[in-house]
Design an enzyme around this catalytic site. Structure first.
Site, short mmCIF file in Angstrom:
data_model
loop_
_atom_site.label_atom_id
_atom_site.label_comp_id
_atom_site.label_asym_id
_atom_site.label_seq_id
_atom_site.Cartn_x
_atom_site.Cartn_y
_atom_site.Cartn_z
N HIS A 22 2.14 -1.57 2.82
CA HIS A 22 1.14 -0.80 3.55
C HIS A 22 -0.27 -1.36 3.38
O HIS A 22 -1.25 -0.67 3.63
CB HIS A 22 1.17 0.68 3.10
CG HIS A 22 2.40 1.40 3.55
ND1 HIS A 22 2.81 2.60 3.01
CD2 HIS A 22 3.32 1.08 4.49
CE1 HIS A 22 3.93 2.99 3.61
NE2 HIS A 22 4.27 2.09 4.51
N CYS A 56 -9.94 -9.09 9.26
CA CYS A 56 -10.79 -9.38 10.42
C CYS A 56 -9.95 -9.28 11.69
O CYS A 56 -9.00 -10.05 11.87
CB CYS A 56 -11.40 -10.77 10.29
SG CYS A 56 -12.41 -11.22 11.73
N CYS A 80 -10.47 -12.87 13.82
CA CYS A 80 -9.77 -14.12 13.48
C CYS A 80 -8.45 -13.86 12.75
O CYS A 80 -7.72 -14.81 12.45
CB CYS A 80 -10.67 -15.04 12.66
SG CYS A 80 -10.94 -14.52 10.95
N GLU A 118 10.55 15.04 -8.67
CA GLU A 118 11.47 16.09 -8.21
C GLU A 118 12.41 15.49 -7.19
O GLU A 118 12.17 14.39 -6.70
CB GLU A 118 10.70 17.26 -7.60
CG GLU A 118 9.69 16.83 -6.56
CD GLU A 118 8.67 17.92 -6.24
OE1 GLU A 118 8.07 17.84 -5.16
OE2 GLU A 118 8.49 18.83 -7.07
N ALA A 121 6.85 9.56 -13.81
CA ALA A 121 7.07 8.10 -13.80
C ALA A 121 6.63 7.47 -15.12
O ALA A 121 7.25 6.53 -15.60
CB ALA A 121 6.33 7.47 -12.62
ZN LIG Z 1 -12.93 -13.33 11.01
#
Ligand SMILES: [Zn+2]
Length: 236
Positions: free
Chosen positions: A113, A121, A124, A207, A223
């Site tokens: 993600h 950008c 580009c 859970e 955890a």
């Molecule tokens: Zn760029």
């Protein structure tokens, strides 16, 4: 565990929660999902960015600043130890956009993600490490255009590097899901893909999740306790 060589680990919000990192939460009673008092639709979709870029950039600037003050917890540290000591193949696929796996020392990490500490950008298509703000529309270090956005996958966008993830799952002997809701696809389907390809499956979660029925084994607890225990087992 002696026959296990290739491990794929999926980590979600439950791994970073004990470091004090909050993600959006589903609204109770059918209400809107909220993330730091914002509706998800207002800050985490491409439509929101087109409609009100300042709100979205400011929101992510705050998140980017906040996570840099957080610290890895024992779950991150244990996974980094596994990464360092495991001789077989290992891939930590994370849904988290913080860098706590890396700061704990893990190297084999894939951010499906995206990452808070990257800017993307849109002119580009290059990524840059980014720890400061984007609200003032700084120039892209690669092309100079003022077209940077947070390098995070918003709702309605495709997760990154799915081919690599599926290739790793196909080869996996063990698939472990840690701290995920099992509700958001495509990640929620990984356990079924792993089973189909013959992997053993283990869930570590606070859970029971929507996906719990798909796992060979589910262990419930924080955890920060379950992950170090499991890593000790695997490395024993
Ligand atoms: Zn760029």
């Amino acid at each position: 565990m002696s026959t296990i060589r290739n491990i794929v680990i999926l980590t979600g919000a439950g791994v970073s929660a004990e470091s004090g990192i909050d993600t959006f939460r589903a609204g109770s009673g059918g209400g809107p999902s909220l993330w730091e008092q914002h509706r998800v639709e207002d800050v985490a979709t491409p439509e929101a960015f087109a409609r009100d870029p300042e709100l979205v950039l400011r929101f992510y600037d705050m998140r980017r600043e906040a996570i840099q003050a957080k610290q890895p917890n024992p779950a991150h540290v244990a996974l980094a130890r596994l990464d360092a000591e495991w001789n077989g193949e290992l891939l930590i696929v994370t849904q988290n956009v913080d860098d706590l796996h890396e700061r704990a020392g893990a190297r084999r990490v894939l951010h499906m993600h995206g990452e808070h500490l990257n800017a993307w950008c849109t002119w580009c298509d290059k990524r840059s490490r980014w720890t400061g703000a984007l609200i003032d529309r700084p120039a892209c270090p690669h092309c100079g255009e003022r077209a940077l956005r947070p390098d995070v996958v918003w709702f309605g966008e495709m997760p990154y590097r799915m081919d690599e993830i599926y290739a790793a799952i196909r080869k996996a002997d063990l698939f472990v899901s840690i701290g995920t809701s099992g509700a958001v696809y495509p990640a929620a389907g990984f356990v079924r893909d792993a089973r189909r390809c013959g992997a053993a499956t283990l869930e570590l979660n606070l859970e029971r999740s929507q996906g719990s029925n798909w796992f060979d084994e589910t262990r419930l607890g924080p955890a920060g306790r379950l992950v170090p225990e499991w890593v000790d087992e695997v490395l024993a």
